[in-house]
Design a protein around this motif. Structure first.
Motif, PDB file in Angstrom:
ATOM      1  N   ARG A   1      -8.219   5.769   5.324  1.00  0.00           N
ATOM      2  CA  ARG A   1      -8.574   4.755   4.324  1.00  0.00           C
ATOM      3  C   ARG A   1      -7.651   3.529   4.413  1.00  0.00           C
ATOM      4  N   PRO A   2      -6.329   3.679   4.246  1.00  0.00           N
ATOM      5  CA  PRO A   2      -5.474   2.494   4.384  1.00  0.00           C
ATOM      6  C   PRO A   2      -5.438   1.950   5.805  1.00  0.00           C
ATOM      7  N   ARG A   3      -5.610   2.821   6.812  1.00  0.00           N
ATOM      8  CA  ARG A   3      -5.647   2.332   8.190  1.00  0.00           C
ATOM      9  C   ARG A   3      -6.828   1.401   8.419  1.00  0.00           C
ATOM     10  N   LEU A   4      -8.022   1.866   8.063  1.00  0.00           N
ATOM     11  CA  LEU A   4      -9.224   1.094   8.337  1.00  0.00           C
ATOM     12  C   LEU A   4      -9.244  -0.207   7.541  1.00  0.00           C
TER      13      LEU A   4
ATOM     14  N   PHE B   1       5.988  15.804   7.346  1.00  0.00           N
ATOM     15  CA  PHE B   1       4.568  16.139   7.356  1.00  0.00           C
ATOM     16  C   PHE B   1       4.390  17.607   7.720  1.00  0.00           C
ATOM     17  N   GLU B   2       3.345  18.221   7.204  1.00  0.00           N
ATOM     18  CA  GLU B   2       3.039  19.614   7.522  1.00  0.00           C
ATOM     19  C   GLU B   2       2.187  19.756   8.774  1.00  0.00           C
ATOM     20  N   GLU B   3       1.269  18.821   8.983  1.00  0.00           N
ATOM     21  CA  GLU B   3       0.273  18.984  10.029  1.00  0.00           C
ATOM     22  C   GLU B   3       0.841  18.689  11.414  1.00  0.00           C
ATOM     23  N   ILE B   4       0.167  19.208  12.410  1.00  0.00           N
ATOM     24  CA  ILE B   4       0.555  18.962  13.798  1.00  0.00           C
ATOM     25  C   ILE B   4       0.357  17.480  14.099  1.00  0.00           C
TER      26      ILE B   4
ATOM     27  N   ILE C   1       0.860  -1.183   0.000  1.00  0.00           N
ATOM     28  CA  ILE C   1       0.000   0.000   0.000  1.00  0.00           C
ATOM     29  C   ILE C   1       0.893   1.228   0.000  1.00  0.00           C
ATOM     30  N   ILE C   2       0.809   2.017  -1.046  1.00  0.00           N
ATOM     31  CA  ILE C   2       1.623   3.228  -1.159  1.00  0.00           C
ATOM     32  C   ILE C   2       0.748   4.424  -0.815  1.00  0.00           C
ATOM     33  N   TYR C   3       1.046   5.045   0.298  1.00  0.00           N
ATOM     34  CA  TYR C   3       0.323   6.246   0.710  1.00  0.00           C
ATOM     35  C   TYR C   3       1.290   7.117   1.495  1.00  0.00           C
ATOM     36  N   PRO C   4       1.527   8.349   1.059  1.00  0.00           N
ATOM     37  CA  PRO C   4       2.617   9.144   1.649  1.00  0.00           C
ATOM     38  C   PRO C   4       2.379   9.616   3.078  1.00  0.00           C
ATOM     39  N   LEU C   5       1.152   9.500   3.585  1.00  0.00           N
ATOM     40  CA  LEU C   5       0.863   9.918   4.959  1.00  0.00           C
ATOM     41  C   LEU C   5       0.505   8.707   5.819  1.00  0.00           C
ATOM     42  N   TRP C   6       0.917   8.745   7.057  1.00  0.00           N
ATOM     43  CA  TRP C   6       0.661   7.685   8.023  1.00  0.00           C
ATOM     44  C   TRP C   6       0.679   8.333   9.399  1.00  0.00           C
ATOM     45  N   HIS C   7       0.375   7.597  10.453  1.00  0.00           N
ATOM     46  CA  HIS C   7       0.422   8.255  11.759  1.00  0.00           C
ATOM     47  C   HIS C   7       1.839   8.766  12.006  1.00  0.00           C
ATOM     48  N   PRO C   8       1.991   9.930  12.668  1.00  0.00           N
ATOM     49  CA  PRO C   8       0.997  10.652  13.460  1.00  0.00           C
ATOM     50  C   PRO C   8       0.165  11.673  12.689  1.00  0.00           C
ATOM     51  N   SER C   9       0.179  11.641  11.363  1.00  0.00           N
ATOM     52  CA  SER C   9      -0.740  12.480  10.606  1.00  0.00           C
ATOM     53  C   SER C   9      -2.132  11.887  10.717  1.00  0.00           C
ATOM     54  N   ASN C  10      -3.126  12.734  11.006  1.00  0.00           N
ATOM     55  CA  ASN C  10      -4.493  12.225  11.076  1.00  0.00           C
ATOM     56  C   ASN C  10      -5.379  12.871  10.017  1.00  0.00           C
ATOM     57  N   LEU C  11      -4.776  13.266   8.895  1.00  0.00           N
ATOM     58  CA  LEU C  11      -5.576  13.782   7.791  1.00  0.00           C
ATOM     59  C   LEU C  11      -6.546  12.700   7.332  1.00  0.00           C
TER      60      LEU C  11
ATOM     61  N   ARG D   1      -7.616  21.233  12.347  1.00  0.00           N
ATOM     62  CA  ARG D   1      -7.915  19.821  12.555  1.00  0.00           C
ATOM     63  C   ARG D   1      -7.476  19.409  13.956  1.00  0.00           C
ATOM     64  N   LEU D   2      -8.347  18.716  14.651  1.00  0.00           N
ATOM     65  CA  LEU D   2      -8.052  18.239  16.002  1.00  0.00           C
ATOM     66  C   LEU D   2      -7.802  16.736  15.980  1.00  0.00           C
ATOM     67  N   PRO D   3      -7.164  16.201  17.012  1.00  0.00           N
ATOM     68  CA  PRO D   3      -6.895  14.762  17.052  1.00  0.00           C
ATOM     69  C   PRO D   3      -8.167  13.931  16.886  1.00  0.00           C
ATOM     70  N   PHE D   4      -8.042  12.845  16.138  1.00  0.00           N
ATOM     71  CA  PHE D   4      -9.175  12.002  15.781  1.00  0.00           C
ATOM     72  C   PHE D   4      -9.926  11.483  17.002  1.00  0.00           C
ATOM     73  N   LEU D   5      -9.206  10.952  17.981  1.00  0.00           N
ATOM     74  CA  LEU D   5      -9.865  10.396  19.156  1.00  0.00           C
ATOM     75  C   LEU D   5     -10.546  11.492  19.983  1.00  0.00           C
ATOM     76  N   ASN D   6      -9.986  12.697  19.965  1.00  0.00           N
ATOM     77  CA  ASN D   6     -10.651  13.814  20.628  1.00  0.00           C
ATOM     78  C   ASN D   6     -12.013  14.066  19.999  1.00  0.00           C
ATOM     79  N   ILE D   7     -12.051  14.040  18.674  1.00  0.00           N
ATOM     80  CA  ILE D   7     -13.305  14.284  17.962  1.00  0.00           C
ATOM     81  C   ILE D   7     -14.353  13.235  18.337  1.00  0.00           C
ATOM     82  N   LEU D   8     -13.939  11.966  18.371  1.00  0.00           N
ATOM     83  CA  LEU D   8     -14.885  10.923  18.758  1.00  0.00           C
ATOM     84  C   LEU D   8     -15.447  11.189  20.154  1.00  0.00           C
TER      85      LEU D   8
END
Length: 420
Positions: free
Chosen positions: A21-24, A46-49, A6-16, A294-301
């Protein structure tokens, strides 16, 4: 067990959003006989926090390889990480392929440019590949009236590069068939491709992880919070106009509870007016609070589960599907939803008995009819007592596990067709 690269340039800790998609899908691939090997970029580029808690949502069977990328630098020429890491991803893929037996290469997009790697690697190693459409690459720009030169240039490049990328692809997949139907229509129909559609889905394990965090309304006294979590796309603006106009009408009629606050979280940066600016046009600056970062994914849940209700507002597009609808339903909070009647979201809500506050749009609806129906639904949602009793078991067929099974069916079909 077969190997999928699976080629995807973003992975954790990026939560874009695209990382999910590849995670799930990858969280459940081993259950169906496939081992996920991830080729991605080192987090330093990565650019994002970084979202450090996000790693908790990844199962430990992923084999992850990270490569460098071109740093952004002071002058931003190419921000897209798929461009900045293209050569490094290619070299990384060659190394992985020479050291492992790779049965298939799967490339979710966007970023769109790594899709070209599938064609290049297929030419060199004869490994079948597929492209997964999280969003369309070539899109109708009339829904983006404020798009500038950069967006239109990107569209022109997409029209040139997409046919090159998909020409030798054995599989085309996406979050819904409408997202990639244009790809099949535009390209050589004689080249029979396997195509499969599967939603993002959800991992139920995400919803049992607990965090000790404050909500955006923790310091507000007597507030009744409703939350919208996710990006705000420009072509959704007509629905927000209707939504805010109705709330303003309630206030003008003295039929609004002043303790109600509407929180719009992680709406992002897009051309045109922000949600806050749209709300201000209707004198709702004291009702609407927008936090665009964008806020952390688990925070949003966690926030979704703590709110009085959840807002899920789509767009007039019939093939707009919102993956966040699953998180909204799983919050177990009442959901107000506004979507085109042909959106897959409508079917999901109805099947789960979660359509009590569903507002649908039809291309032939008059403004008067929309206003009357929307006022009735929002009055019931915000101002009356709500009885909310959804059937969560109906979501299983939309789960990430079910989506992984659909994808594996496509992969196995490709390999069967190829006599591999």
């Amino acid at each position: 067990m077969k190997n999928v690269l699976i080629i995807y340039p973003l992975w954790h800790p990026s939560n874009l959003a695209g990382v999910h998609r590849p995670r799930l899908i990858g969280n459940f691939l081993p259950e169906f006989g496939w081992h996920p090997i991830i080729l991605t970029v080192k987090e330093a580029f990565f650019e994002e926090i970084p979202d450090l808690d996000f790693e908790k949502t990844f199962k430990d069977h992923f084999e992850v390889h990270r490569v460098n990328a071109i740093p952004l630098g002071k002058i931003r020429i190419f921000g897209d990480i798929g461009i900045r890491s293209f050569w490094q991803l290619y070299k990384g893929a060659k190394k992985i392929i020479t050291e492992n037996k790779i049965d298939f290469i799967w490339i979710p997009v966007p970023s769109y440019y790594p899709a070209l790697l599938g064609r290049i690697l297929n030419s060199k190693y004869k490994i079948p590949y597929g492209i997964d459409y999280i969003d369309p690459w070539v899109r109708d720009m009339k829904n983006y009236p404020n798009s500038g030169l950069r967006q239109r240039l990107a569209l022109g490049i997409a029209r040139i590069l997409e046919p090159i990328a998909v020409k030798k692809a054995s599989l085309i997949s996406g979050v819904a068939k409408a997202y990639y139907q244009g790809v099949l229509d535009r390209n050589d129909k004689r080249a029979k491709k396997v195509d499969v559609a599967m939603p993002y889905g959800f991992d139920p394990n995400d919803h049992v992880l607990k965090l000790d965090v404050e909500t955006p309304w923790s310091n507000e006294k007597d507030v009744i919070p409703y939350i919208y979590a996710g990006t705000f796309l420009p072509n959704s603006a007509p629905f927000f106009h209707k939504f805010f106009a109705t709330i303003k009408k309630f206030r003008d009629m003295n039929q609004w509870n002043d303790h109600i606050k509407l929180y719009f979280i992680g709406t992002g940066l897009y051309p045109g007016k922000t949600i806050q600016e749209l709300a201000n046009d209707f004198d709702l600056s004291d009702v609407v609070i927008e936090k665009r970062d964008r806020l952390p994914f688990l925070n949003i849940l966690y926030f979704l589960g703590q709110a009085q209700g959840v807002l899920a507002i789509g767009s007039p597009s019939p093939h707009y599907t919102a993956s966040k609808i699953f998180q909204a339903i799983l919050s177990k909070r009442p959901v107000f939803a506004f979507f085109h009647e042909k959106s897959t979201v409508v079917d999901i809500l109805k099947e789960c008995n979660a359509d009590q506050f569903l507002m649908t749009y039809n291309d032939n609806d008059s403004d008067e009819d929309l206003d009357i129906r929307l006022e009735r639904i929002l009055r019931s949602y915000f101002l009356n007592e709500v009885n909310w009793n959804v059937k969560l078991e109906c979501l299983e067929k939309y789960s990430a596990r079910a989506s992984a099974k659909v994808l594996v069916g496509g992969l196995n079909k490709v390999l069967g067709n190829s006599n591999v």
